[in-house]
Scaffold this active site. Sequence first.
Site, mmCIF file in Angstrom:
data_model
loop_
_atom_site.group_PDB
_atom_site.id
_atom_site.type_symbol
_atom_site.label_atom_id
_atom_site.label_comp_id
_atom_site.label_asym_id
_atom_site.label_seq_id
_atom_site.Cartn_x
_atom_site.Cartn_y
_atom_site.Cartn_z
ATOM 1 N N ASP A 20 0.624 -7.790 1.413
ATOM 2 C CA ASP A 20 0.931 -6.353 1.406
ATOM 3 C C ASP A 20 2.435 -6.075 1.392
ATOM 4 O OD1 ASP A 20 0.626 -3.614 1.560
ATOM 5 O OD2 ASP A 20 0.024 -3.588 3.677
ATOM 6 N N HIS A 26 0.820 -1.212 0.000
ATOM 7 C CA HIS A 26 0.000 0.000 0.000
ATOM 8 C C HIS A 26 0.858 1.268 0.000
ATOM 9 C CE1 HIS A 26 0.269 -0.358 4.530
ATOM 10 N NE2 HIS A 26 0.338 0.953 4.435
ATOM 11 N N GLN A 39 0.447 5.417 12.200
ATOM 12 C CA GLN A 39 0.562 6.062 10.908
ATOM 13 C C GLN A 39 1.992 6.550 10.664
ATOM 14 O OE1 GLN A 39 -2.560 6.192 12.467
ATOM 15 N NE2 GLN A 39 -2.952 4.793 10.784
ATOM 16 N N GLY A 40 2.511 6.225 9.483
ATOM 17 C CA GLY A 40 3.878 6.588 9.146
ATOM 18 C C GLY A 40 4.855 5.451 9.329
ATOM 19 N N ASP A 41 4.417 4.374 9.994
ATOM 20 C CA ASP A 41 5.286 3.209 10.204
ATOM 21 C C ASP A 41 5.110 2.154 9.111
ATOM 22 O OD1 ASP A 41 6.499 4.093 12.606
ATOM 23 O OD2 ASP A 41 4.737 3.483 13.751
ATOM 24 N N SER A 42 4.075 2.274 8.287
ATOM 25 C CA SER A 42 3.802 1.290 7.242
ATOM 26 C C SER A 42 5.054 0.923 6.457
ATOM 27 C CB SER A 42 2.771 1.841 6.249
ATOM 28 O OG SER A 42 1.467 1.646 6.701
#
Length: 256
Positions: A114, A69, A207-210
């Site tokens: 993913d 993603h 959020q931001g660690d993906s």
Amino acid sequence: MGVKSLLVAAIAPAVCYAAAIPGDNNVNIVGGTTAAQGDFPFIVSLQKSGSHFCGGSLLNANTVLTAGHCAQGQTASSIKVRAGSLNYNSGGTLVSVSSIKINPNFSINTLDSDVAIFKLSTSIPTSSTISYATLAASGEDPAAGATVTVAGWGTTSEGGNTLPTALRKVSVPVVSRTECRSDYSASEITDSMWCAGLAAGGKDSCQGDSGGPIVDSSKTLLGTVSWGDGCAEAGKPGVYARIGYPSVNSWIKSQL
């Protein structure tokens, strides 16, 4: 379902990702501590227009593994990768990306499989601050209760809007797939995913660690940060792409 990527959150708001949004400086590990040099020598920051939006892991001199993603809708020419620094905005080595490949089984709707591969325009050799990640073996499935550690520059709280400059990490226990399917649903947690977190919440990727790494005590790369229902909520563990899932594992190795 929410991805932990800043960019994708804007593209697919119905999904809760762990990636960060450019210009949103509040995306970070929840309940963790500052990482030390050598903790994650293979971690990289993926950046667009000078802003961090996802993490990744350096697999060799020219290859970065991240979340599918994080790659969705991106063009290689717009992305930079910083390696060898604990700070996402300075130090280390900053290089361009030459190509992006998303796992063919990846679904933006379900986040199955993913993972994605970014090829670098300039090789990044190993050094005192940089090494390459060791992939989980094909078929490997993290054991329930085992302690694993995730790292990133994501927000430190759900809904945060500021990214920590320094890399952070947090250790959490693996949650069995059976339990995780109970926490979410059987259809949401596929065999290409696994989960980790405290039943009471309080520690998680955000959020931001993906796309960033989650490893065992030997620093073997077991997963990439994928999604979750919020960040560090009770009964809602973080969900990770399973690097040991056979089709995922073989595809990653075919890209090296």
